[in-house]
Design an enzyme around this catalytic site. Structure first.
Site, short mmCIF file in Angstrom:
data_model
loop_
_atom_site.label_atom_id
_atom_site.label_comp_id
_atom_site.label_asym_id
_atom_site.label_seq_id
_atom_site.Cartn_x
_atom_site.Cartn_y
_atom_site.Cartn_z
N TYR A 50 18.50 -11.00 -45.24
CA TYR A 50 18.66 -12.56 -44.84
C TYR A 50 18.70 -12.16 -43.27
O TYR A 50 17.79 -11.59 -42.67
CB TYR A 50 19.94 -12.99 -45.37
CG TYR A 50 20.38 -14.49 -45.23
CD1 TYR A 50 19.07 -15.33 -45.92
CD2 TYR A 50 21.37 -15.31 -44.55
CE1 TYR A 50 19.20 -16.52 -45.86
CE2 TYR A 50 21.06 -16.53 -44.72
CZ TYR A 50 20.10 -17.20 -45.12
OH TYR A 50 20.03 -18.56 -45.14
N LYS A 105 9.89 -19.64 -73.23
CA LYS A 105 8.50 -19.22 -72.72
C LYS A 105 8.53 -18.44 -71.39
O LYS A 105 7.79 -17.35 -71.44
CB LYS A 105 7.85 -20.68 -72.26
CG LYS A 105 6.32 -20.66 -72.12
CD LYS A 105 5.65 -20.58 -73.51
CE LYS A 105 4.01 -20.87 -73.16
NZ LYS A 105 3.51 -21.08 -74.53
N GLU A 147 3.34 -27.36 -70.26
CA GLU A 147 3.92 -26.96 -71.60
C GLU A 147 4.43 -28.29 -72.23
O GLU A 147 5.28 -29.11 -71.80
CB GLU A 147 5.03 -25.84 -71.44
CG GLU A 147 5.51 -25.32 -72.90
CD GLU A 147 4.43 -24.53 -73.30
OE1 GLU A 147 4.60 -24.13 -74.55
OE2 GLU A 147 3.55 -23.87 -72.50
N ASP A 148 4.17 -28.44 -73.12
CA ASP A 148 4.60 -29.52 -74.16
C ASP A 148 4.58 -30.97 -73.64
O ASP A 148 5.67 -31.40 -73.70
CB ASP A 148 5.99 -29.07 -74.73
CG ASP A 148 6.13 -27.94 -75.55
OD1 ASP A 148 5.00 -27.50 -76.11
OD2 ASP A 148 7.34 -27.32 -75.91
N ASP A 173 -0.51 -25.17 -74.45
CA ASP A 173 -0.85 -25.90 -75.60
C ASP A 173 -2.37 -26.10 -75.91
O ASP A 173 -2.71 -26.07 -77.10
CB ASP A 173 -0.13 -26.90 -75.68
CG ASP A 173 1.35 -27.00 -75.41
OD1 ASP A 173 1.79 -26.07 -75.99
OD2 ASP A 173 1.92 -27.89 -74.77
N ALA A 206 -7.29 -34.04 -83.10
CA ALA A 206 -7.99 -34.07 -81.94
C ALA A 206 -6.83 -34.34 -80.80
O ALA A 206 -7.31 -35.07 -79.84
CB ALA A 206 -8.94 -35.32 -82.09
N GLY A 207 -6.00 -33.77 -80.81
CA GLY A 207 -4.94 -33.62 -79.67
C GLY A 207 -5.24 -32.44 -78.75
O GLY A 207 -6.50 -32.19 -78.59
N ALA A 208 -4.15 -31.91 -77.76
CA ALA A 208 -4.35 -31.00 -76.90
C ALA A 208 -5.21 -29.95 -77.50
O ALA A 208 -6.02 -29.43 -76.99
CB ALA A 208 -3.17 -30.60 -76.35
N ALA A 209 -4.53 -29.35 -78.40
CA ALA A 209 -5.01 -27.97 -79.10
C ALA A 209 -6.56 -28.18 -79.93
O ALA A 209 -7.55 -27.35 -79.55
CB ALA A 209 -4.14 -27.45 -80.13
N ASN A 298 3.05 -25.65 -87.91
CA ASN A 298 4.43 -25.16 -88.20
C ASN A 298 5.41 -26.19 -88.35
O ASN A 298 5.52 -27.27 -87.84
CB ASN A 298 4.90 -24.38 -87.00
CG ASN A 298 4.50 -22.84 -86.90
OD1 ASN A 298 4.69 -22.31 -88.35
ND2 ASN A 298 4.03 -22.13 -86.09
#
Length: 401
Positions: A50, A105, A147-148, A173, A206-209, A298
């Site tokens: 410091y 994560k 994420e998510d 995702d 037809a979403g993100a994945a 899932n």
């Protein structure tokens, strides 16, 4: 049961939580902490770590900003950013309830890729606000893992952050799922002795994945791929498409199919499920001989593995209790480790393709119907993906060291 556990503090404090549900016992106090990498044992250590020693380093960075990578943790740490709107299969549960997942994560980054990560749950869902917040946080980090975050906002958020930041921005995702799916599909095709260009795939979701998987399969040379949403096949003749789905229709479905998911599966070589719901067995039965079924919802796959095995030569799920788990942890730690290693300014399509090929190659000499993808605990995975991504970054001119 969860409500009983949360509301019964006496039971939690008394240690009964472990007997009731060990997940609560494991999460008590959180799953991660910050630790120092240098000692502070005496006044000399303190003066170096410091003030006054730190001032020399700050001044050097002010004069040569690139030194921040050498003298801070910036090039070794990723921000794991969410707004809590699409958490696992739980949906829009908010930023605070998302924190256990973001902590998870972060520890996966460290465990499987040697990358430090910080969970950041934002109390806003507006696209502009999220983008501005992350841009302001970015000087502290070497990369951003989104994420998510629910679709379709996640697409715009990622695109705008990529445009404004000179560090890797990666929506796991989307792209983590896509990389692992492609790796498994490459090996399934090798096992059957066919090329990707000979295969016709159907994606449920037809979403993100779903969008990212379709994109990487096309980049990799798939013969054709049709993507289905709740209303059926995403095709150019539909008038109800969002901008994202309209773009999707432009590079998929070369056969010009229209109609339902079940009709798209008729004669298809590959089914990829990232949507939930249940696909009738009769639709699976009408797929091509020795088809591949990747039912990844899932905890309940779109097609139960026992049914899929009646008709498919290779079956994969998103679950850890069946063979061939399509698990993002096979991809994102190594992808970020490789990008950070060379201080990449972005993560390109070529880097994702290289990650998929490297991941597939880990088990290319061990292929079987139950082993087209490595286990997340295979110690060969992260080094292979890291090296491939770093090499691809250099080849594509986005590496800065």
């Amino acid at each position: 049961m969860a409500a009983e556990i949360v509301n019964s503090q006496d039971e939690l404090d008394g240690g009964v939580e472990s007997a009731i549900d060990p997940a609560f016992a494991l999460h008590r106090g959180g799953k991660m902490a910050v630790r120092a990498t240098v000692p502070v044992r005496d006044a000399d250590d303190l003066s170096l770590a410091y003030t006054p020693g730190v001032a020399k380093v700050c001044s050097a960075i002010a004069e040569q900003p690139e030194l921040v990578h050498d003298y801070t943790w910036k090039s070794q740490v990723v921000a794991v950013v969410t707004d809590g709107t699409a958490v696992l299969g739980l949906g829009d549960i908010g930023p605070q309830a998302s924190l256990p997942v973001m902590e998870g994560k972060a520890i996966l980054f460290k465990q499987f890729g040697g990358v430090d990560a910080v969970p950041i749950a934002l109390d806003c869902t507006d696209v502009d606000e999220i983008v501005e917040t992350v841009v302001r946080l970015a000087p502290s980090f070497g990369g951003v893992n989104l994420e998510d975050i629910s679709a379709p906002r996640c697409f715009e958020i990622e695109r705008r952050l990529q445009e404004r930041l000179d560090i890797p921005v990666f929506h796991d995702d989307q792209h983590g799922t896509a990389v692992v799916t492609l790796a498994a599909l490459r090996n399934a095709a090798r096992l059957r002795g066919v090329a990707l260009g000979e295969l016709r795939a159907v994606i449920s979701g037809a979403g993100a994945a779903g969008v990212a998987i379709a994109r990487i399969l096309v980049e990799a040379g798939i013969g054709d791929v049709a993507v289905c949403d709740r209303k059926g096949i995403v095709s150019a003749d539909r008038t109800d498409l969002t901008d994202v789905k309209r773009e999707l229709a432009g590079f998929t479905n070369k056969a010009g199919l229209s109609g339902s998911l079940e009709s798209a599966m008729d004669g298809a070589d590959v089914f990829i499920g990232v949507s939930g719901g249940t696909v009738p067995e009769k639709a699976v039965a009408r797929m091509a001989k020795d088809a591949f079924v990747f039912a990844m919802a899932n905890p309940t796959p779109e097609i139960h593995p026992d049914i899929a095995r009646k008709y498919a030569s290779v079956v994969a799920t998103g679950r850890s209790d069946y063979p061939n788990q399509i698990n993002n942890v096979l991809a994102f730690p190594g992808i970020f480790a490789g990008a950070l290693q060379v201080r990449a300014s972005t993560i390109t399509e070529g880097m994702k393709l290289a990650a998929a090929e490297a991941l597939a190659a880990v088990v290319s000499d061990e292929l079987s119907a139950d082993r087209v993808i490595p286990s997340p605990f295979d110690e060969r995975v992260a080094p292979a993906v890291t090296a491939a991504v770093a090499a691809a970054a250099r080849a594509e001119g986005v590496a800065r060291r």
